[in-house]
Design an enzyme around this catalytic site. Structure first.
Site, PDB file in Angstrom:
ATOM      1  N   HIS A 228       0.811  -1.212   0.000  1.00 36.67           N
ATOM      2  CA  HIS A 228       0.000   0.000   0.000  1.00 36.67           C
ATOM      3  C   HIS A 228       0.849   1.267   0.000  1.00 36.67           C
ATOM      4  O   HIS A 228       1.841   1.364   0.729  1.00 36.67           O
ATOM      5  CB  HIS A 228      -0.915   0.017   1.240  1.00 36.67           C
ATOM      6  CG  HIS A 228      -2.045  -0.951   1.155  1.00 36.67           C
ATOM      7  ND1 HIS A 228      -2.705  -1.411   2.264  1.00 36.67           N
ATOM      8  CD2 HIS A 228      -2.633  -1.551   0.088  1.00 36.67           C
ATOM      9  CE1 HIS A 228      -3.651  -2.251   1.895  1.00 36.67           C
ATOM     10  NE2 HIS A 228      -3.629  -2.354   0.580  1.00 36.67           N
ATOM     11  N   GLU A 229       0.437   2.249  -0.813  1.00 36.46           N
ATOM     12  CA  GLU A 229       1.058   3.577  -0.841  1.00 36.46           C
ATOM     13  C   GLU A 229       2.562   3.538  -1.129  1.00 36.46           C
ATOM     14  O   GLU A 229       3.342   4.278  -0.550  1.00 36.46           O
ATOM     15  CB  GLU A 229       0.792   4.318   0.477  1.00 36.46           C
ATOM     16  CG  GLU A 229      -0.668   4.505   0.800  1.00 36.46           C
ATOM     17  CD  GLU A 229      -1.419   5.212  -0.314  1.00 36.46           C
ATOM     18  OE1 GLU A 229      -0.817   6.047  -1.011  1.00 36.46           O
ATOM     19  OE2 GLU A 229      -2.617   4.919  -0.497  1.00 36.46           O
ATOM     20  N   GLY A 230       2.956   2.670  -2.029  1.00 38.02           N
ATOM     21  CA  GLY A 230       4.365   2.587  -2.421  1.00 38.02           C
ATOM     22  C   GLY A 230       5.054   1.425  -1.742  1.00 38.02           C
ATOM     23  O   GLY A 230       5.072   1.335  -0.518  1.00 38.02           O
TER      24      GLY A 230
ATOM     25  N   GLN B 164       9.786   3.080  -1.392  1.00 39.89           N
ATOM     26  CA  GLN B 164      10.025   3.965  -0.246  1.00 39.89           C
ATOM     27  C   GLN B 164      11.514   4.061   0.082  1.00 39.89           C
ATOM     28  O   GLN B 164      12.015   5.126   0.470  1.00 39.89           O
ATOM     29  CB  GLN B 164       9.258   3.463   0.985  1.00 39.89           C
ATOM     30  CG  GLN B 164       7.755   3.479   0.838  1.00 39.89           C
ATOM     31  CD  GLN B 164       7.191   4.865   0.645  1.00 39.89           C
ATOM     32  OE1 GLN B 164       7.725   5.840   1.157  1.00 39.89           O
ATOM     33  NE2 GLN B 164       6.111   4.969  -0.107  1.00 39.89           N
TER      34      GLN B 164
END
Length: 602
Positions: free
Chosen positions: A445-447, A452
């Site tokens: 999720h979200e990268g 990251q």
């Protein structure tokens, strides 16, 4: 503080300790925005969240996992319990918790709001995701929308009548945002015709509310290639008229439901925009600045993902702890009398090892996420401009850690929780296997973890000529100075000082190497994120230990709680921080095996 933990969602002693003693949220009451609040209103909000989480979200967590949303030929159907729970969430004010009073918000600090939301993530991450997506969607519209857009969209979103999503990913692009192809064609009336497909859109279709508001990245006809050519559009499932009413369908079609290993209560969708050439969107923000707007939502979401990773591991730890205290099996090492009574498995050293490891991960990860939330509060409301600026810089540096470290090491904690249960942990009759499956998605999720890590190494540690890293370094040194005043903690302070200097040295070497060959220097960026994250967690654990030692002398009736904090800190230093040296060597060598391995060899 309570005298003992009384929930399988969270240890309230721990949450109170972090909020009141470590993060000192009472200081926020001196700020104008929070002047109407008190410690009592903060506690009341968290109490309400815990009550709703335990009574309306947790009871259907397993049922939602076993009964995924489905398309009946006309609409996507969800469990009735989900609608009841999310309606109660909205009616209690949690969708608008941090918003202004004039939007019927509570103007709660982000730190307190995140503490409330943490309880819902522990109770039922699938059902609560609809609420979190909607809150983030509304926050973006509040920040970048026109006055007319805010007037028409914010009230129904914050009241829970409409729901929201972030529609970014496309089938051909995946995580490669610059390759998005969806288009937006200007119309004479100032609107845009949207056309394209999006995939893995959480909450993209369901029957929970009157409308679904999608925030869609798309390209204008004259947009340049790459991320600079992306603009952001409000695209509702049902068109919204000038009075803010949901009207006719807007040519947003469900192309399919995706079935994931976890988060099964949340619809994951493929959406098709403009199949009939009649999907109308509204530009939000400036043309070509869509990704800048979306990052506002994504950074908020990344704190949420980190909190989800923390809390799914935290509740699993509490379940494993409860099980270990009550499961009778085996006898202590060296006691071979088969007629003697078996003992609770928590009496076995290896079980305590697993529990202590979980404790060090989950309580440290919760601190990390709440620290990030506290930085958001300081960025927005600190009376000193320099302090606001510094909070923003340190937050930007830590965001990749906040998103990724709890998701990665929270999953390790989930594995250990299953192991504590033994064979029962692998069965669906016990909840820890679901916590593991749900938490596995947080690394995506979200990268992803890898994305990251590239953000951390290639952008964050060197940005503004290294200023955020120096600011973080000053905060770490301040904690080390405090710990040096406590005899019991001085060895940890010395260890962290040495370790932090090693981290700075490794970072310096990587940045120097990146100036010559970025690809080689970042080949092991994932190891760098792990390394950096462990050092940040070690710092936060020392901060907790210093505070716990001081409280131990003032509150002897909570001695076991504070001794537990000191024990977890010592364990993290002796087993986790002490094991980071090979990562330093790997990174300093600019090790290139993965980069040099030919595709044909795999």
């Amino acid at each position: 503080m309570n005298s003992s933990p009384d929930s399988l969602l969270i240890n309230r002693n721990d949450l109170d300790f972090l909020l009141n003693d470590v993060l000192q949220t009472r200081q926020l009451l001196d700020r104008d925005r929070y002047g109407d609040h008190s410690s009592e209103t903060f506690t009341a909000a968290i109490d309400t969240a815990q009550k709703l989480a335990e009574e309306l979200f947790a009871p259907h967590n397993r049922k939602a996992d076993e009964n995924e949303p489905h398309f009946d030929g006309v609409a996507v159907k969800t469990l009735p319990e989900i609608k009841t729970a999310v309606r109660a969430f909205a009616q209690a004010g949690f969708l608008a918790a941090t918003h202004d009073y004039d939007l019927d918000g509570m103007q709660l600090p982000v730190t307190i709001s995140q503490s409330c939301l943490a309880l819902f993530r522990a109770a039922n991450v699938g059902s609560s995701a609809y609420c979190f997506l909607t809150a983030a969607n509304a926050n973006l519209i509040r920040s970048f929308g026109s006055e007319d857009q805010k007037r028409r969209y914010l009230p129904p979103l914050l009241q829970g009548r409409w729901f929201g999503t972030m529609a970014l990913t496309e089938p051909q692009a995946g995580s490669s945002v610059p390759d998005l192809r969806s288009t937006a064609t200007p119309q004479a009336d100032g609107s845009y015709l949207i056309k394209g497909q999006k995939i893995f859109i959480s909450g993209g279709d369901h029957d929970l509310g009157e409308n679904i508001v999608h925030l869609v990245l798309a390209r204008l006809p004259d947009a340049p290639p790459g991320s600079r050519g992306l603009s952001l559009f409000i695209v509702p499932k049902l068109r919204v008229n000038a009075q803010g009413q949901a009207c006719e369908p807007n040519d947003v079609a469900l192309a399919g439901l995706i079935h994931k290993m976890g988060y099964r209560g949340t619809t994951s969708t493929m959406l098709s925009f403009g199949e009939q050439g009649a999907c109308v969107g509204e530009l939000i923000g400036e043309p070509g600045k869509g990704l800048n707007c979306m990052f506002h939502m994504m950074n908020e979401a990344r704190i949420g993902v980190g909190m989800g990773g923390s809390m799914l591991a935290y509740t699993a730890y509490l379940h494993a702890l409860d099980y270990a205290k009550n499961r009778q099996q085996g006898r202590p090492v060296g006691q071979n009398d088969p007629t003697s009574a078996p003992v609770a498995i928590i009496e076995h050293a290896d079980v305590r090892r697993m529990l202590l490891t979980q404790k060090s991960y989950v309580e440290g990860a919760l601190h990390l996420c709440l620290y990030a939330a506290r930085l958001v509060d300081d960025q927005k409301t600190h009376p000193d401009e320099d302090a606001r600026r510094e909070a923003a810089q340190v937050l930007a540096l830590l965001i990749p850690i906040v998103k990724s470290w709890p998701a990665r090491y929270g999953l390790v904690a989930n594995e250990l929780a299953i192991q504590v249960y033994g064979g029962y942990g692998y069965t669906r009759e016990y909840p820890v296997e679901q916590f593991y499956r749900d938490n596995r998605l947080n690394q995506l999720h979200e990268g992803t973890h890898g994305i990251q890590s590239l953000d951390l190494l290639n952008r964050k540690v060197g940005m503004n000529e290294g200023l955020p890293l120096r600011q973080l370094h000053s905060r770490v040194l301040a904690t080390i100075d405090r710990a040096h005043q406590v005899a019991r903690l001085k060895p940890h302070a010395d260890q962290l000082l040495t370790a932090w200097q090693e981290l700075l040295r490794t970072t310096e070497l990587l940045l120097a190497a990146a100036s010559d060959d970025l690809r080689k220097a970042s080949a092991n960026s994932a190891a760098y994120l792990d390394l950096f994250g462990h050092h940040v967690l070690a710092w936060l654990w020392l901060e907790q230990a210093v505070t716990a030692q001081a409280q131990l002398e003032q509150r002897p009736h909570l001695a076991d709680f504070y001794q537990g904090k000191l024990a977890a800190c010592a364990w993290f230093y002796h087993t986790e921080l002490a094991a980071t040296q090979p990562q330093h060597q790997l990174l300093r060598d600019i090790e290139r095996h993965a980069l040099n391995t030919k595709v044909e060899w795999l």
